[in-house]
Design a protein around this motif. Structure first.
Motif, PDB file in Angstrom:
ATOM      1  N   LYS A   1       0.833  -1.204   0.000  1.00  0.00           N
ATOM      2  CA  LYS A   1       0.000   0.000   0.000  1.00  0.00           C
ATOM      3  C   LYS A   1       0.868   1.254   0.000  1.00  0.00           C
ATOM      4  O   LYS A   1       0.620   2.190  -0.768  1.00  0.00           O
TER       5      LYS A   1
ATOM      6  N   THR B   1      -9.223  -0.976   1.934  1.00  0.00           N
ATOM      7  CA  THR B   1      -8.652  -2.293   2.224  1.00  0.00           C
ATOM      8  C   THR B   1      -9.721  -3.113   2.938  1.00  0.00           C
ATOM      9  O   THR B   1     -10.559  -2.562   3.662  1.00  0.00           O
TER      10      THR B   1
ATOM     11  N   LEU C   1      -6.809  -5.190  -1.381  1.00  0.00           N
ATOM     12  CA  LEU C   1      -6.385  -3.803  -1.519  1.00  0.00           C
ATOM     13  C   LEU C   1      -6.926  -3.263  -2.836  1.00  0.00           C
ATOM     14  O   LEU C   1      -6.715  -3.856  -3.892  1.00  0.00           O
TER      15      LEU C   1
END
Length: 287
Positions: A188, A201, A210
Motif C-alpha cells: 500500500k 482495504t 487492496l
C-alpha cells in the motif's frame, strides 16, 4: 481442435511485439501426427517503402487467410489437413506465422504458389521437429502477465465496440490480494509512492484485499503499463493482481441506438414525430 483466438503484446529488452494466438490449442495439444513446426517469416521492409502501412497490414491479413486455408482445409470424411495454425508474431517490420504440420505431408508446392502471389513481400520459411509442441507451450503461450494483457485487449475491444468513451482521463480501480496484512501494508505504501490513491482495504479470513486507483487515459498501452506496474508490485510482496474496472459512459449515438431497441421508447419517439408533423401542417395552414 479448440479455437480461442486472442491478441496480446509482448515487451522484451529489444522490441515490442503483438501476438495473435489460438490459446485453445493448449488444452488439446500436442496433436497426434502434427509434430513438425513450420515457421514462415514475412519481411515487410520493401512493401512499407512503397505503400501506406494500413494497406500493407491489410495484405498481411489476406496472406494469413490464404495460408490458413491452404494448411487447415479438410474434407467432411477425412482429416486431411496439412497443418494446424497456431498463430503469429508481428513487429514493426516483420511477421512470423507458425503452423504445426503433419509429418510426411506435401505442402510446399501450394505454399510456394501462395508466396508467389504476394511478391511485394520477402519470404523465408523453415520446418523442424517439435513433437511436444515445446515452442508453442514454452514460448508462444502467454505468461501470467501477458494473460492480463490478453484480458485487457478483450475488455478494451468490447468497450470500443459498444460505443464507450475511451478518449478521456478517468479513475481506473485495481484490485490486489495478499495472504498477510503486513504484505498488504507494505504494498500500500509503495502504491502511494507510485502515484496511486488507496480506495479501501478489506480484511478476510484467508486473503486481504487492496483497492487502488489512478486517473489515466483509457489507452491500451497506458493500461498495460499500469497493470504491469501493479502486477510486479504485488508479486514482489507475495500478492496477486486480480484486475481493473472503471465507470464508463457510452457515446450519445450509441445510447440512442440502444434506446431505440426498446419498443416503448420507439413508440414515444414516433408519437413525438407525428405530433410535430401535425403541428407544422396546422401552422402552415394558418391555424
Amino acid at each position: 481442435m479448440t479455437e480461442n483466438w486472442n491478441v496480446f503484446e509482448r515487451i522484451t529488452e529489444r522490441e515490442r511485439m503483438s501476438l495473435f494466438l489460438n490459446t485453445g490449442l493448449k488444452q488439446d495439444g500436442p496433436a497426434k501426427d502434427f509434430g513438425r513446426l513450420l515457421s514462415i517469416t514475412v519481411n515487410l521492409y520493401r512493401a512499407m517503402g512503397n505503400q501506406a502501412i494500413p494497406a500493407v497490414y491489410e495484405q498481411v491479413y489476406r496472406l494469413e487467410d490464404r495460408l490458413e486455408s491452404l494448411m487447415s482445409r479438410q474434407s467432411d470424411q477425412n482429416d486431411d489437413r496439412k497443418g494446424i495454425y497456431a498463430g503469429r508474431i508481428m513487429t514493426g517490420t516483420k511477421v512470423e506465422l507458425f503452423f504445426y504440420v503433419k509429418e510426411g505431408i506435401e505442402y510446399k508446392r501450394g505454399l510456394d504458389s501462395v508466396i508467389q502471389s504476394f511478391d511485394q513481400f520477402n519470404f523465408t520459411y523453415a520446418e523442424r521437429p517439435d513433437t511436444n509442441w515445446s515452442f508453442y507451450m514454452d514460448y508462444l503461450f502467454p505468461t501470467p502477465l501477458e494473460q492480463l494483457y490478453m484480458r485487457n485487449a478483450r475488455l478494451f475491444y468490447g468497450l470500443r465496440q459498444n460505443g464507450y468513451k475511451l478518449d478521456v482521463v478517468r479513475p481506473v480501480h485495481h484490485v490486489l490480494y495478499f495472504e498477510g496484512r503486513e504484505s498488504l501494508d507494505v504494498c500500500k505504501q509503495k502504491a502511494i509512492a507510485h502515484g496511486f490513491k488507496i480506495e479501501r482495504t478489506e480484511a478476510g479470513n484467508e486473503k486481504h484485499k487492496l483497492v487502488v486507483s489512478k486517473r489515466v487515459l483509457l489507452d491500451m498501452s497506458v493500461l498495460n503499463g499500469t497493470v504491469r506496474e501493479l502486477f510486479e508490485l504485488a508479486q514482489a510482496h507475495g500478492g496477486n493482481y486480480d484486475g481493473w474496472g472503471t465507470n464508463t459512459s457510452r457515446r450519445f449515438s450509441v445510447r440512442l441506438r440502444s434506446a431505440l431497441r426498446n419498443p416503448r421508447i420507439v413508440t414515444a419517439v414516433f408519437a413525438i414525430i407525428v405530433l410535430a408533423a401535425a403541428t407544422w401542417e396546422l401552422l402552415n395552414e394558418g391555424f
